[in-house]
Write an enzyme that holds these catalytic residues in place. Sequence first.
Site, PDB file in Angstrom:
ATOM      1  N   SER A 142      31.018  39.948  49.273  1.00 13.91           N
ATOM      2  CA  SER A 142      32.305  40.642  49.240  1.00 13.91           C
ATOM      3  C   SER A 142      33.262  39.847  48.367  1.00 13.91           C
ATOM      4  O   SER A 142      33.043  38.652  48.119  1.00 13.91           O
ATOM      5  CB  SER A 142      32.869  40.758  50.661  1.00 13.91           C
ATOM      6  OG  SER A 142      34.219  41.169  50.660  1.00 13.91           O
ATOM      7  N   TYR A 155      34.743  37.703  59.095  1.00 13.59           N
ATOM      8  CA  TYR A 155      34.133  38.469  58.002  1.00 13.59           C
ATOM      9  C   TYR A 155      34.104  37.652  56.720  1.00 13.59           C
ATOM     10  O   TYR A 155      33.067  37.561  56.047  1.00 13.59           O
ATOM     11  CB  TYR A 155      34.916  39.760  57.788  1.00 13.59           C
ATOM     12  CG  TYR A 155      34.331  40.671  56.738  1.00 13.59           C
ATOM     13  CD1 TYR A 155      33.289  41.534  57.055  1.00 13.59           C
ATOM     14  CD2 TYR A 155      34.816  40.675  55.438  1.00 13.59           C
ATOM     15  CE1 TYR A 155      32.749  42.381  56.093  1.00 13.59           C
ATOM     16  CE2 TYR A 155      34.289  41.513  54.478  1.00 13.59           C
ATOM     17  CZ  TYR A 155      33.255  42.365  54.814  1.00 13.59           C
ATOM     18  OH  TYR A 155      32.716  43.193  53.859  1.00 13.59           O
TER      19      TYR A 155
END
Length: 281
Positions: A142, A155
């Site tokens: 990401s 995350y």
Amino acid sequence: MKDHSGQVVLITGAAGGIGAAVATALHRRGASVVLVDTESSDLDSVARKLGSERVLVARADVTVREQLDSAVAATIATFGRLDVVHANAGISSGATAATVRSAEDGIFEKVIGVNLMGVWNTVRAALPHIVDSGGYVLLTSSTYAYLNGLANAPYAASKAAVEQLGRALRLELAGTGATAGVLYPGWIATPIVEVAFGGDDIATALVAKGFPTPLRRPISPDKLARGVVRGIERRAPRIQVPGRWIPMSLLRGVINPVYDAILERDTEVQRLTAQLDARRL
């Protein structure tokens, strides 16, 4: 784009979002696709849309290595080979934002279990066959691998770790004929980003405060998938989609310290962070 006929691709997290879009794009170009997701997912609907030709459904929880071993074994039994594995399954830190101090007990372990250990399990199960075929491993990381993980630390930590795993794997595979790459999606229009775009007022305000408007525009999973297919064809070490994040990625060593210092002194960011802390305290 190239014809992928004859290639066999296994994708985890294939029941929706990025996984389903990449599976669809590759299947349209002739690849055989193995759709991997959990029992509770809507995997069958994705398979029905693709049709019965060159599609295998494999139910597996990526946190359970034995289930991934079974999915890979079914792939080899059905198609005889494995050319590409996309370790894509992932979850968010939750439907609401939280700080390290206010996060629910167990959420970090849950996110790491899926986003990092799930990738590890997928790679370990598939790697012998990828080496045999001289194939390609793609790990979904990401932009949070290099952005500050404020209000999203579990995350962000998981995705930074996935980046490091992918980088190491590419070097370790050098000389084997196989290789690996890392996918860095920006904001993609999937349920996982809803918390930052209206799902949580504080998270939405922090994103608006922390990112300029051009970086806050989500793109569709289909647009991302086109970039992923091009990256697979190039066996790319890095796939950054959308491309507007590339300067920040390349200049992270310069931008990150400056950006962190600015946000640390911002009284509005401090106020919003205090509101997140107050949710649990």
